[in-house]
Design a protein around this motif. Structure first.
Motif, PDB file in Angstrom:
ATOM      1  N   VAL A 186      47.187  23.431  42.147  1.00  0.00           N
ATOM      2  CA  VAL A 186      45.980  24.256  42.304  1.00  0.00           C
ATOM      3  C   VAL A 186      44.732  23.447  41.979  1.00  0.00           C
ATOM      4  O   VAL A 186      43.687  23.589  42.627  1.00  0.00           O
ATOM      5  N   TRP A 187      44.849  22.559  41.008  1.00  0.00           N
ATOM      6  CA  TRP A 187      43.704  21.735  40.598  1.00  0.00           C
ATOM      7  C   TRP A 187      43.522  20.488  41.457  1.00  0.00           C
ATOM      8  O   TRP A 187      42.655  19.660  41.178  1.00  0.00           O
ATOM      9  N   GLY A 188      44.329  20.321  42.481  1.00  0.00           N
ATOM     10  CA  GLY A 188      44.150  19.207  43.402  1.00  0.00           C
ATOM     11  C   GLY A 188      44.850  17.925  43.024  1.00  0.00           C
ATOM     12  O   GLY A 188      44.526  16.863  43.563  1.00  0.00           O
ATOM     13  N   CYS A 189      45.835  18.002  42.128  1.00  0.00           N
ATOM     14  CA  CYS A 189      46.589  16.807  41.747  1.00  0.00           C
ATOM     15  C   CYS A 189      47.543  16.411  42.866  1.00  0.00           C
ATOM     16  O   CYS A 189      48.270  17.257  43.409  1.00  0.00           O
ATOM     17  N   GLU A 190      47.560  15.141  43.208  1.00  0.00           N
ATOM     18  CA  GLU A 190      48.421  14.639  44.271  1.00  0.00           C
ATOM     19  C   GLU A 190      49.653  13.917  43.739  1.00  0.00           C
ATOM     20  O   GLU A 190      50.621  13.717  44.486  1.00  0.00           O
ATOM     21  N   LEU A 191      49.622  13.523  42.463  1.00  0.00           N
ATOM     22  CA  LEU A 191      50.699  12.665  41.962  1.00  0.00           C
ATOM     23  C   LEU A 191      50.914  12.885  40.470  1.00  0.00           C
ATOM     24  O   LEU A 191      49.963  12.885  39.688  1.00  0.00           O
ATOM     25  N   ILE A 192      52.171  13.083  40.083  1.00  0.00           N
ATOM     26  CA  ILE A 192      52.579  13.111  38.684  1.00  0.00           C
ATOM     27  C   ILE A 192      53.496  11.924  38.450  1.00  0.00           C
ATOM     28  O   ILE A 192      54.481  11.736  39.168  1.00  0.00           O
ATOM     29  N   ASP A 193      53.173  11.114  37.458  1.00  0.00           N
ATOM     30  CA  ASP A 193      54.015   9.976  37.107  1.00  0.00           C
ATOM     31  C   ASP A 193      55.120  10.435  36.178  1.00  0.00           C
ATOM     32  O   ASP A 193      54.862  11.024  35.125  1.00  0.00           O
ATOM     33  N   CYS A 194      56.362  10.173  36.567  1.00  0.00           N
ATOM     34  CA  CYS A 194      57.514  10.498  35.719  1.00  0.00           C
ATOM     35  C   CYS A 194      58.189   9.235  35.183  1.00  0.00           C
ATOM     36  O   CYS A 194      59.280   9.307  34.604  1.00  0.00           O
ATOM     37  N   GLN A 195      57.584   8.093  35.433  1.00  0.00           N
ATOM     38  CA  GLN A 195      58.006   6.796  34.906  1.00  0.00           C
ATOM     39  C   GLN A 195      59.341   6.338  35.477  1.00  0.00           C
ATOM     40  O   GLN A 195      59.386   5.591  36.446  1.00  0.00           O
ATOM     41  N   VAL A 196      60.439   6.741  34.866  1.00  0.00           N
ATOM     42  CA  VAL A 196      61.769   6.268  35.277  1.00  0.00           C
ATOM     43  C   VAL A 196      62.626   7.473  35.652  1.00  0.00           C
ATOM     44  O   VAL A 196      62.660   8.465  34.922  1.00  0.00           O
ATOM     45  N   SER A 197      63.326   7.385  36.757  1.00  0.00           N
ATOM     46  CA  SER A 197      64.093   8.533  37.231  1.00  0.00           C
ATOM     47  C   SER A 197      65.354   8.759  36.400  1.00  0.00           C
ATOM     48  O   SER A 197      65.882   7.847  35.766  1.00  0.00           O
ATOM     49  N   ASN A 198      65.794  10.002  36.405  1.00  0.00           N
ATOM     50  CA  ASN A 198      67.088  10.372  35.855  1.00  0.00           C
ATOM     51  C   ASN A 198      67.575  11.591  36.643  1.00  0.00           C
ATOM     52  O   ASN A 198      66.805  12.202  37.388  1.00  0.00           O
ATOM     53  N   PRO A 199      68.843  11.952  36.529  1.00  0.00           N
ATOM     54  CA  PRO A 199      69.363  13.070  37.325  1.00  0.00           C
ATOM     55  C   PRO A 199      68.586  14.369  37.133  1.00  0.00           C
ATOM     56  O   PRO A 199      68.394  15.138  38.083  1.00  0.00           O
ATOM     57  N   HIS A 200      68.118  14.623  35.902  1.00  0.00           N
ATOM     58  CA  HIS A 200      67.374  15.851  35.643  1.00  0.00           C
ATOM     59  C   HIS A 200      66.073  15.877  36.441  1.00  0.00           C
ATOM     60  O   HIS A 200      65.752  16.877  37.098  1.00  0.00           O
ATOM     61  N   LEU A 201      65.313  14.785  36.419  1.00  0.00           N
ATOM     62  CA  LEU A 201      64.063  14.732  37.162  1.00  0.00           C
ATOM     63  C   LEU A 201      64.302  14.822  38.670  1.00  0.00           C
ATOM     64  O   LEU A 201      63.581  15.522  39.388  1.00  0.00           O
ATOM     65  N   LEU A 202      65.310  14.119  39.142  1.00  0.00           N
ATOM     66  CA  LEU A 202      65.604  14.153  40.582  1.00  0.00           C
ATOM     67  C   LEU A 202      66.001  15.557  41.017  1.00  0.00           C
ATOM     68  O   LEU A 202      65.671  15.989  42.129  1.00  0.00           O
ATOM     69  N   SER A 203      66.674  16.301  40.136  1.00  0.00           N
ATOM     70  CA  SER A 203      67.053  17.673  40.467  1.00  0.00           C
ATOM     71  C   SER A 203      65.840  18.584  40.560  1.00  0.00           C
ATOM     72  O   SER A 203      65.894  19.654  41.188  1.00  0.00           O
ATOM     73  N   LEU A 204      64.735  18.177  39.950  1.00  0.00           N
ATOM     74  CA  LEU A 204      63.495  18.956  39.987  1.00  0.00           C
ATOM     75  C   LEU A 204      62.573  18.540  41.132  1.00  0.00           C
ATOM     76  O   LEU A 204      61.459  19.034  41.234  1.00  0.00           O
ATOM     77  N   GLY A 205      63.031  17.617  41.965  1.00  0.00           N
ATOM     78  CA  GLY A 205      62.235  17.227  43.120  1.00  0.00           C
ATOM     79  C   GLY A 205      61.498  15.912  42.987  1.00  0.00           C
ATOM     80  O   GLY A 205      60.660  15.581  43.831  1.00  0.00           O
TER      81      GLY A 205
END
Length: 243
Positions: A186-205
């Motif tokens: 809503v605030w116009g953010c295009e990118l969130i940095d999650c640093q290093v992937s893991n299965p939990h983050l990948l499951s969230l998109g």
């Protein structure tokens, strides 16, 4: 700043300066420099370059720039049916910046199959200071008045850098994450940095992109006007209407 073996740079604590991220090691992936400090000036300089600290109590300050980079695109993220159902049930209440230190403590707590934590006392102090200055933010998930999950991170321009999340109840961290992503969209953010992937983050998109692609996007996002300050105490209404 002096160059050490294997391209790891030893940082002068009196001179805020980082090497080119192309010098980061491939093994361990992304290790770039050692030393420096955790003052707001050092942290802001690092994050504007896509560099972040990550170290244990028995180590000096280590700075990283991994490739590939794990990111989330808020404008394009589609939540799973099961998570949308949990949110519609309304069991959890979500707030912003209500309990930053408690969220950090939750993220630093021991976890199964993890002997220690990288969220040291020094890191807690440093990011709490960043929060008081308006640079760091938390999302809290509550159940019957008790904190049961959340996450925290930093904001620079229209860029949000996610640091860590925790849960003490099923899906509590996912609910916090979903509200953060929708609010940032809503605030116009295009990118969130999650640093290093893991299965939990990948499951969230989350997805992985190259360091070069990440830094190109980063340079654009950090120069945009920042998010509202202070953050509202609760997410905008209607974030999940129609989902």
């Amino acid at each position: 700043m002096s160059q050490a073996a294997n391209s790891i740079t030893l940082l002068d604590p009196d001179l805020i300066d980082f090497p080119d991220t192309a010098n980061a090691l491939k093994d361990p992936d992304g290790l770039l420099a050692v030393g420096g400090d955790l003052t707001p000036e050092w942290l802001l300089a690092a994050y504007r370059r896509g560099i972040f600290p990550w170290f244990s109590d028995d180590q000096p300050i280590l700075w990283w720039s991994p490739s590939p980079r794990c990111i989330v695109r808020p404008q394009a993220l589609s939540l799973s049916r099961s998570l949308r159902k949990v949110i519609r049930q309304g069991r959890y209440q979500v707030t912003f910046d209500r309990a930053f230190e408690a969220v950090m403590e939750g993220c630093a707590a021991p976890r199964a199959n993890q002997p220690g934590t990288w969220i040291t006392a020094d890191m807690c102090d440093a990011y709490t200071t960043m929060h008081r200055l308006g640079h760091a933010h938390s999302v809290e998930t509550w159940l019957d008045g008790k904190l049961v999950g959340g996450l925290y991170g930093l904001a620079v321009g229209r860029m949000f850098y996610g640091e860590s999340m925790f849960h003490r109840a099923t899906d509590a961290s996912k609910v916090a994450f979903a509200h953060l992503v929708r609010q940032l969209a809503v605030w116009g953010c295009e990118l969130i940095d999650c640093q290093v992937s893991n299965p939990h983050l990948l499951s969230l998109g989350a997805e992985e992109i190259s360091r070069t692609e990440f830094e190109e996007a980063l340079r654009v996002e950090i120069e945009k006007p920042g998010f509202p300050e202070p953050w509202p105490p609760t997410p905008s209404p209607g974030l999940f209407d129609g989902t």
